[in-house]
Design an enzyme around this catalytic site. Sequence first.
Site, PDB file in Angstrom:
ATOM      1  N   ASP A  63       0.826  -1.224   0.000  1.00  0.00           N
ATOM      2  CA  ASP A  63       0.000   0.000   0.000  1.00  0.00           C
ATOM      3  C   ASP A  63       0.855   1.266   0.000  1.00  0.00           C
ATOM      4  O   ASP A  63       0.715   2.121   0.877  1.00  0.00           O
ATOM      5  CB  ASP A  63      -0.935   0.016   1.208  1.00  0.00           C
ATOM      6  CG  ASP A  63      -1.640  -1.296   1.424  1.00  0.00           C
ATOM      7  OD1 ASP A  63      -2.297  -1.764   0.483  1.00  0.00           O
ATOM      8  OD2 ASP A  63      -1.534  -1.863   2.522  1.00  0.00           O
ATOM      9  N   ASN A 181     -16.435   1.504   6.735  1.00  0.00           N
ATOM     10  CA  ASN A 181     -15.183   1.041   7.338  1.00  0.00           C
ATOM     11  C   ASN A 181     -14.151   2.146   7.121  1.00  0.00           C
ATOM     12  O   ASN A 181     -13.793   2.454   5.984  1.00  0.00           O
ATOM     13  CB  ASN A 181     -14.716  -0.266   6.704  1.00  0.00           C
ATOM     14  CG  ASN A 181     -13.619  -0.927   7.522  1.00  0.00           C
ATOM     15  OD1 ASN A 181     -13.438  -0.629   8.699  1.00  0.00           O
ATOM     16  ND2 ASN A 181     -12.887  -1.829   6.908  1.00  0.00           N
ATOM     17  N   PHE A 203     -16.547  -3.121   3.534  1.00  0.00           N
ATOM     18  CA  PHE A 203     -17.658  -2.822   4.437  1.00  0.00           C
ATOM     19  C   PHE A 203     -18.236  -1.452   4.104  1.00  0.00           C
ATOM     20  O   PHE A 203     -17.707  -0.423   4.512  1.00  0.00           O
ATOM     21  CB  PHE A 203     -17.195  -2.828   5.890  1.00  0.00           C
ATOM     22  CG  PHE A 203     -16.743  -4.163   6.386  1.00  0.00           C
ATOM     23  CD1 PHE A 203     -17.584  -5.256   6.363  1.00  0.00           C
ATOM     24  CD2 PHE A 203     -15.467  -4.325   6.909  1.00  0.00           C
ATOM     25  CE1 PHE A 203     -17.169  -6.488   6.839  1.00  0.00           C
ATOM     26  CE2 PHE A 203     -15.045  -5.544   7.393  1.00  0.00           C
ATOM     27  CZ  PHE A 203     -15.898  -6.631   7.357  1.00  0.00           C
ATOM     28  N   HIS A 234     -20.807  -5.197   0.402  1.00  0.00           N
ATOM     29  CA  HIS A 234     -19.626  -6.032   0.587  1.00  0.00           C
ATOM     30  C   HIS A 234     -18.926  -6.342  -0.737  1.00  0.00           C
ATOM     31  O   HIS A 234     -18.238  -7.357  -0.887  1.00  0.00           O
ATOM     32  CB  HIS A 234     -19.958  -7.334   1.311  1.00  0.00           C
ATOM     33  CG  HIS A 234     -18.824  -7.852   2.143  1.00  0.00           C
ATOM     34  ND1 HIS A 234     -18.420  -7.248   3.304  1.00  0.00           N
ATOM     35  CD2 HIS A 234     -17.968  -8.891   1.955  1.00  0.00           C
ATOM     36  CE1 HIS A 234     -17.393  -7.907   3.807  1.00  0.00           C
ATOM     37  NE2 HIS A 234     -17.092  -8.909   3.009  1.00  0.00           N
ATOM     38  N   GLU A 238     -11.742  -1.299  -2.527  1.00  0.00           N
ATOM     39  CA  GLU A 238     -11.051  -0.636  -1.417  1.00  0.00           C
ATOM     40  C   GLU A 238      -9.912   0.220  -1.966  1.00  0.00           C
ATOM     41  O   GLU A 238      -9.746   0.366  -3.183  1.00  0.00           O
ATOM     42  CB  GLU A 238     -10.489  -1.688  -0.457  1.00  0.00           C
ATOM     43  CG  GLU A 238      -9.507  -2.650  -1.108  1.00  0.00           C
ATOM     44  CD  GLU A 238      -9.132  -3.801  -0.188  1.00  0.00           C
ATOM     45  OE1 GLU A 238      -9.790  -3.960   0.852  1.00  0.00           O
ATOM     46  OE2 GLU A 238      -8.189  -4.532  -0.520  1.00  0.00           O
TER      47      GLU A 238
END
Length: 514
Positions: A63, A181, A203, A234, A238
């Site tokens: 990341d 999230n 999430f 879901h 991300e």
Amino acid sequence: MKHIKGVFFLLCIGFITVFLFGCTTAAVKPELTPELLAALKDDYTKSVSDTNPENWKKANTHDPSIIHAEDGYYYSYSTDAQKGSLVEKGVHVRKSPDLVNWTFVGKALSEVPEEAIAINKADYVWAPQVIYLNGKYYMYYCTSAFGKKLSYIGLAIADKPEGPFVPAGKILSCSPSDPVNTIDPNVMYDNNGELWMVYGSFFGGIYIIKLDPKTGLRLEGDTGWGKKLAGGGHAAIEGPCIIQHEDYYYLFISMGDLNYDYSVRVARCPVSEGIDGTYRDYAGKDMNDVLVNPVRLLGNKILGSFAFDGEFGIRSPGGQHVYQDKDGRYYMASHTRTNFRESYYFYLQVRQMYFNEEGWPVLNPNEFAGESLYREDGSLILKESDVAGEWQFIQTERSARKGAFKNFEKKRVNGIYLADAQEAISKACTLTEDGKVISPYGDGTWSLEGSNITIVLNLDDEETGTAETWTYYGIITPGHDMFANKDVITITTMGTNGEYLFGNKASDSYVDMN
């Protein structure tokens, strides 16, 4: 960053012998020549079980985000993830003079901030990003409880890009009862100079909120989650990142399971709609419509698993950060796994990014090696005569097809999206001097204007008796194929079918860039 990322932090694995001849999916098995080994050993084939970070270079990077700091150096900030025991916690910091050679310089934080620990008892930090604001370096980071929606996004500030960074407060946190999230923050300015943060994951989806540029924190009195831009239900989305280029904002996300079938997708929104407007892919699909469209068919797949025939390749690239450098050029930093090392080895890769004639981003598939489209006198390095010849091309595929997949360790996993997990292998294609294309993807034509290349392919489906024509717009650029240790000419395009077509051609003709 998916909630299962914690598996990397829990790995305490002893030294495992590395089988460098484990690439079984390519049509031609790579030959590990002494020259190739010399080129790969420091970045990829060196054992990263070494607990001395000075030996890591690009290894143990997950990341990543990059900033070109005021001291003239580039800095990479990445998740607390490494193979073996966690000896470095508090955000890994690397430094480079050129985006190619990286040195580990330390940790941004001396420890995980207490406020974050109070939320989720985390002992590691995820997905950091640093921006230069108010004469200081502002780092946005997150922590989370493994497999639970107990997450925290915080801010830390430093006078220097290497730190030390001092915690400066909470941006957001969430509990299992909340609809979001709060992980994977990315901060950017909009066209009006206002500061925003995009965040989120599986999430709840991807959200965006406005920040206060005076403090770097959220606006006083704002208690909401912001506006949802993508995902939900879901869906495996991300790691958001937003940039602006001319008349559009571009949303980049990581899609899938980071262990097996990760890829990077992109969609865009007109600046006239605002940075929190509707982001659509090439086909016009709203990135929020995950219940209408199969999620794996959403977003243009700008980077996925691939290998040039006869070479090693990458698997499950993601965790991307896209930014514009001070000279106007764009780059994408991401982590990747490979098809010749165990899946718990992950590495930093930086690629140069361009925009085609239709305003869609395209990537040089090769890692950045200092290449430029232009010589120092401003003339283009490549010309029309450089196009004709034998090429290796890859076309991306987006598919909802699932099946069993075996990783390098021979672990068999069911229910994996195979078009994203298995490397797309290049196919031999010919571009002729008179502008014709002969390829397994379809025959057609090519034309070049400056550095902008257009490829038109006619695809005949013998089973259905139908014929389609796709036009691919892109860039021709120098490059360096790391896995073959050779200079190449590269074409990178995106087509009217929403798929990317890119390829390499061996060449020594453009090496003199002056």
